[in-house]
Design an enzyme around this catalytic site. Structure first.
Site, PDB file in Angstrom:
ATOM      1  N   LYS A  13      23.268   5.594 -30.564  1.00 57.58           N
ATOM      2  CA  LYS A  13      22.349   5.247 -31.904  1.00 57.58           C
ATOM      3  C   LYS A  13      20.964   6.270 -31.565  1.00 57.58           C
ATOM      4  CE  LYS A  13      21.598   0.865 -30.581  1.00 57.58           C
ATOM      5  NZ  LYS A  13      22.836   0.652 -29.750  1.00 57.58           N
ATOM      6  N   ARG A  88      18.817  -6.640 -34.484  1.00 54.04           N
ATOM      7  CA  ARG A  88      20.005  -7.054 -33.473  1.00 54.04           C
ATOM      8  C   ARG A  88      20.337  -8.274 -33.559  1.00 54.04           C
ATOM      9  NH1 ARG A  88      18.439  -3.039 -29.296  1.00 54.04           N
ATOM     10  NH2 ARG A  88      20.090  -2.917 -28.084  1.00 54.04           N
ATOM     11  N   ARG A 127      24.837   8.469 -18.556  1.00 54.63           N
ATOM     12  CA  ARG A 127      23.655   9.224 -19.288  1.00 54.63           C
ATOM     13  C   ARG A 127      22.475   9.433 -18.322  1.00 54.63           C
ATOM     14  NH1 ARG A 127      22.428   4.618 -23.939  1.00 54.63           N
ATOM     15  NH2 ARG A 127      21.680   2.962 -22.569  1.00 54.63           N
ATOM     16  N   ARG A 131      17.700   3.907 -16.558  1.00 50.70           N
ATOM     17  CA  ARG A 131      16.926   2.989 -17.103  1.00 50.70           C
ATOM     18  C   ARG A 131      17.507   1.662 -16.174  1.00 50.70           C
ATOM     19  NH1 ARG A 131      18.556   2.440 -23.474  1.00 50.70           N
ATOM     20  NH2 ARG A 131      18.755   0.148 -22.916  1.00 50.70           N
ATOM     21  N   ARG A 142      25.197  -6.680 -21.481  1.00 46.28           N
ATOM     22  CA  ARG A 142      24.499  -6.088 -22.842  1.00 46.28           C
ATOM     23  C   ARG A 142      25.332  -6.028 -23.869  1.00 46.28           C
ATOM     24  NH1 ARG A 142      22.203  -0.801 -20.559  1.00 46.28           N
ATOM     25  NH2 ARG A 142      22.030  -0.321 -22.812  1.00 46.28           N
TER      26      ARG A 142
HETATM   27  P1  AMP Z   1      17.885  -0.345 -26.685  1.00 49.45           P
HETATM   28  O1  AMP Z   1      16.667   0.873 -26.069  1.00 49.45           O
HETATM   29  O2  AMP Z   1      17.932  -0.560 -28.311  1.00 49.45           O
HETATM   30  O3  AMP Z   1      19.202  -0.247 -25.976  1.00 49.45           O
HETATM   31  O4  AMP Z   1      17.074  -1.834 -26.157  1.00 49.45           O
HETATM   32  C1  AMP Z   1      16.987  -1.998 -24.883  1.00 49.45           C
HETATM   33  C2  AMP Z   1      16.706  -3.638 -24.834  1.00 49.45           C
HETATM   34  O5  AMP Z   1      15.468  -3.733 -25.237  1.00 49.45           O
HETATM   35  C3  AMP Z   1      17.697  -4.457 -25.130  1.00 49.45           C
HETATM   36  O6  AMP Z   1      18.696  -4.559 -24.257  1.00 49.45           O
HETATM   37  C4  AMP Z   1      16.859  -5.648 -25.385  1.00 49.45           C
HETATM   38  O7  AMP Z   1      16.791  -6.251 -24.306  1.00 49.45           O
HETATM   39  C5  AMP Z   1      15.431  -5.158 -25.888  1.00 49.45           C
HETATM   40  N1  AMP Z   1      15.551  -5.055 -27.226  1.00 49.45           N
HETATM   41  C6  AMP Z   1      15.389  -3.868 -28.132  1.00 49.45           C
HETATM   42  N2  AMP Z   1      15.694  -4.018 -29.428  1.00 49.45           N
HETATM   43  C7  AMP Z   1      15.622  -5.364 -29.565  1.00 49.45           C
HETATM   44  C8  AMP Z   1      15.885  -6.226 -30.827  1.00 49.45           C
HETATM   45  N3  AMP Z   1      15.753  -5.886 -32.058  1.00 49.45           N
HETATM   46  N4  AMP Z   1      15.892  -7.616 -30.413  1.00 49.45           N
HETATM   47  C9  AMP Z   1      15.843  -8.139 -29.089  1.00 49.45           C
HETATM   48  N5  AMP Z   1      15.696  -7.401 -28.243  1.00 49.45           N
HETATM   49  C10 AMP Z   1      15.608  -5.876 -28.122  1.00 49.45           C
END
Ligand code: AMP
Length: 185
Positions: A13, A88, A127, A131, A142
């Site tokens: 993404k 999400r 990657r 993180r 996740r």
């Molecule tokens: P990402 O960078 O999109 O993979 O997001 C990393 C982490 O941030 C996720 O595993 C969640 O803990 C939190 N997070 C990001 N976006 C959301 C969202 N829309 N709703 C809830 N948690 C989020």
């Protein structure tokens, strides 16, 4: 143009969002990036979400929705946005729809990246972004959270006839070509 880029963790993404931003000259809104930035800067929000993110769980809807609503009110999003990592949950999707409706806007495209699960784990482990949630155990959580809480969002947009499936395998450019073809048609 308001575009949602959707898919499981590791689907690409963020990578495709970067390409979309450049190609369509639209601003990027990544909730994950905003949370990581807040954690780095040790803000109140950062302190609130750190352990949740580290566990691979979802930040509560109220927190995310408030953040996105505040952000989307900014002038820079007037002509559109690339939403990455949001919505999400179905609650977040419904709130976004209501917000857009109030502001005479809409979701123009919901792009979902299809990638087999075996490939997702490999990609995340390779990657190397450092993180704290990219460990094998956290990836498992996740993916489980994705299947249980996030995948219903896909169904929500399918029912509305807005979901566009993109084959998310191959090179970054192959995938982006498919996205462009889908958006331009
Ligand atoms: P990402 O960078 O999109 O993979 O997001 C990393 C982490 O941030 C996720 O595993 C969640 O803990 C939190 N997070 C990001 N976006 C959301 C969202 N829309 N709703 C809830 N948690 C989020």
């Amino acid at each position: 143009m308001n575009i949602i880029i959707f898919g499981p963790p590791g689907a690409g993404k963020g990578t495709q969002a970067e390409k979309l931003i450049e190609h369509y000259n639209l601003p990027h809104l990544s909730t994950g990036n905003i949370f990581r930035e807040n954690i780095k800067n040790e803000t109140l929000l950062g302190k609130k979400v750190k352990s949740i993110m580290d566990d691979g769980k979802l930040v509560p809807d109220e927190t995310v929705v408030e953040l996105v609503a505040d952000e989307l009110k900014k002038e820079k999003y007037n002509d559109g946005v690339i939403l990455d990592g949001f919505p999400r949950t179905v609650t977040q999707a419904k709130t976004l729809d209501a917000f857009f409706e109030e502001n005479n806007k809409k979701v123009d495209a919901f792009l979902t990246l299809d990638v087999p699960e075996s490939e997702l784990v490999k990609r995340i482990l390779n990657r190397g972004e450092g993180r704290s949630d990219d460990t094998p155990e956290k990836i498992k959580t996740r993916l489980k959270v994705y299947r249980e809480e996030t995948e219903p969002v896909l169904n929500y947009y399918e029912v509305k006839g807005q979901a566009i499936h993109i084959n998310g395998t191959g090179t970054i450019d192959d995938i982006f070509d498919r996205i462009k073809t889908a958006l331009d048609s």
